[in-house]
Design an enzyme around this catalytic site. Structure first.
Site, PDB file in Angstrom:
ATOM      1  N   GLU A 337       0.836  -1.201   0.000  1.00 56.90           N
ATOM      2  CA  GLU A 337       0.000   0.000   0.000  1.00 56.90           C
ATOM      3  C   GLU A 337       0.869   1.249   0.000  1.00 56.90           C
ATOM      4  OE1 GLU A 337      -3.994  -1.477   2.446  1.00 56.90           O
ATOM      5  OE2 GLU A 337      -2.658  -0.010   3.348  1.00 56.90           O
ATOM      6  N   CYS A 338       0.652   2.128  -0.946  1.00 54.46           N
ATOM      7  CA  CYS A 338       1.264   3.446  -0.989  1.00 54.46           C
ATOM      8  C   CYS A 338       2.794   3.363  -0.965  1.00 54.46           C
ATOM      9  CB  CYS A 338       0.706   4.323   0.127  1.00 54.46           C
ATOM     10  SG  CYS A 338       0.950   6.091  -0.151  1.00 54.46           S
ATOM     11  N   ALA A 339       3.418   3.504   0.165  1.00 52.75           N
ATOM     12  CA  ALA A 339       4.874   3.394   0.232  1.00 52.75           C
ATOM     13  C   ALA A 339       5.340   2.040  -0.296  1.00 52.75           C
ATOM     14  CB  ALA A 339       5.358   3.591   1.663  1.00 52.75           C
TER      15      ALA A 339
END
Length: 451
Positions: A337-339
């Protein structure tokens, strides 16, 4: 029935000092020997890190948009079990919630669900008698929200305090604290808000200690505790990871590696609890320091954080990047997720990353922020095609392309678009989700780890 004394710390708007007051109160009460349960309204990951530092317990989020209103009280009861006091820090202004959704996900809504008294933190730096009108308006807007007291923040002088107190005598809302301007308790910020605890632990410890001292000196702790104890018992069954995602008893437990350390600080405590309940052995590792995945890793979870700040260091750890790429090629389940999405990319700001995804990421001037309503477009270790989930985005980066040949999500709100990547056992996306709302994600992920 759950009978935990509790307070909601709210404000008329962002920037009034909620985090300083809430964290200071948590630390001050913990310093008196109370077991304090820390909570944060909304999806924010950073404030709960400071709450955990203040209390010695995991900071937990209460988000009615992502998890549903019906889970707010059970999740609260789960986190507060065995505690003497719970302190809930609000989000934005008291009545601000999900855009276009009325009171949904607002601090006011959570306070009503929890039947908790609200303490309003007011930035009094540029007002005197007008503070009474402000407090009266917030106290009368929704009769179901009980504002039990006010803490005046950024008060300049004794005379200023006297004027504020005189004005508030007419409002009927007691003053439970007065805090002077105190640069020593400030916490540094950058492009996504406060700098996380994991990146400045020693300084963060000192900041929390200073916040506690400021609160002890300026607040009526006995009055605040009495207000917390006035909250009625809640008729609610605490949330349980085991009841939601319990796996089959016996047998081997596959190792699920979860990224942590300074570069990957964004995670909800319930995720690890759900993975463990689903049958996994959850093992943390730090991509900045560890050159190998935990021994026997059969699944990998990489949450959010700040890889853009540590891109050179992450890139320099070639051994771990190779291990992550090899695990992904094997078909093992990988949830990013994201990072985590950025880490799996080919590059980040020109620095080589894991190369799992045929995409390149970079920093951007534009802040992407807000709740999302999404549908899984392809089967993955996280969700079956057609699964609807709510989540949020929070980043100042872009990845190109923004979606692979098999996108992870079809966004329904706020606009229709596709996003993310599903490739083999990899599910990678900017979307942050809360698995307490969809415990089948944990069961599905652990099930994909194989025998």
């Amino acid at each position: 029935m759950v009978a935990v004394p509790r307070l909601v710390i709210a404000a008329p708007s962002s920037g009034a000092g909620k985090t300083t007051v809430a964290t200071g109160l948590m630390a001050a009460f913990a310093g008196r020997g109370l077991a304090v349960s820390p909570h944060k309204v909304g999806p924010d990951y950073i404030d709960p890190g400071y709450h955990a530092l203040a209390t010695g317990r995991p900071g937990r989020n209460l988000d009615a948009y992502m998890c549903g209103t019906e889970l707010v009280a059970p999740l609260f009861a789960h986190g507060a079990a065995g505690c003497d006091l719970a302190v809930v820090e609000g989000v934005m202004g008291l009545y601000d919630g999900a855009a276009g959704e009325g009171e949904l996900a607002s601090t006011a809504q959570v306070a009503k669900v929890l039947k908790a008294p609200v303490v309003l933190v007011v930035d009094a730096s540029s007002q005197s008698r007008s503070v009474a009108a402000l407090v009266h308006g917030f106290a009368s807007w929704d009769p179901q929200v009980r504002i039990g007291g006010v803490i005046l923040n950024k008060v300049a002088t004794d005379r200023h305090e006297r004027l504020l107190r005189e004005a508030l005598e007419e409002s009927g809302v007691p003053v439970l604290g007065v805090l002077r301007r105190a640069p020593a308790v400030a916490t540094p910020s950058r492009h996504l808000g406060l700098v996380p605890v994991a990146e400045r632990h020693t300084d963060a410890v000192e900041a929390v200690r200073a916040q506690a001292a400021q609160v002890r000196a300026g607040c009526d702790l006995e009055g605040l505790l009495a207000l917390a104890r006035s909250a009625p018992a809640l008729a609610v069954e605490p949330w349980s990871a085991g009841a939601c995602a319990g796996g089959a008893a016996g047998g081997s437990r596959p190792v699920v590696a979860v990224a942590g350390g300074a570069a990957f600080t964004f995670s909800y405590a319930e995720h690890a609890e759900l993975l463990a309940a689903a049958g996994a052995e959850v093992m943390a590792f730090d991509p900045l320091r560890d050159e190998a995945l935990p021994r026997g890793t059969r699944g990998l979870v990489i949450g959010g954080g700040f890889p853009e700040v540590y891109a050179p260091e992450l890139s320099a750890n070639e051994a771990l990047r190779g291990a992550v790429a090899e695990l992904a090629r094997s078909g093992a389940p990988v949830a990013a997720e994201c990072a985590g999405l950025l880490y799996l990319a080919r590059s980040l700001d020109g620095k080589p990353m894991c190369g799992v995804l045929d995409a390149d990421a970079r920093m951007s001037e534009r802040l992407t922020l807000g709740y999302r309503d999404a549908v899984a477009l392809h089967d993955s270790p996280v969700a079956a095609a057609g699964t609807r989930m709510r989540g949020h985005e929070f980043h100042r980066t872009v990845i190109e392309p923004g979606a692979g040949p098999s996108p992870a999500w079809g966004m329904r709100l706020p606009e229709r678009r596709v996003e993310g990547f599903v490739r083999g056992g990899v599910h990678a996306s900017y979307l942050h989700t809360h698995w307490a709302a969809a415990p089948e994600a944990a069961r599905r992920f652990v099930g994909a780890c194989g025998p």
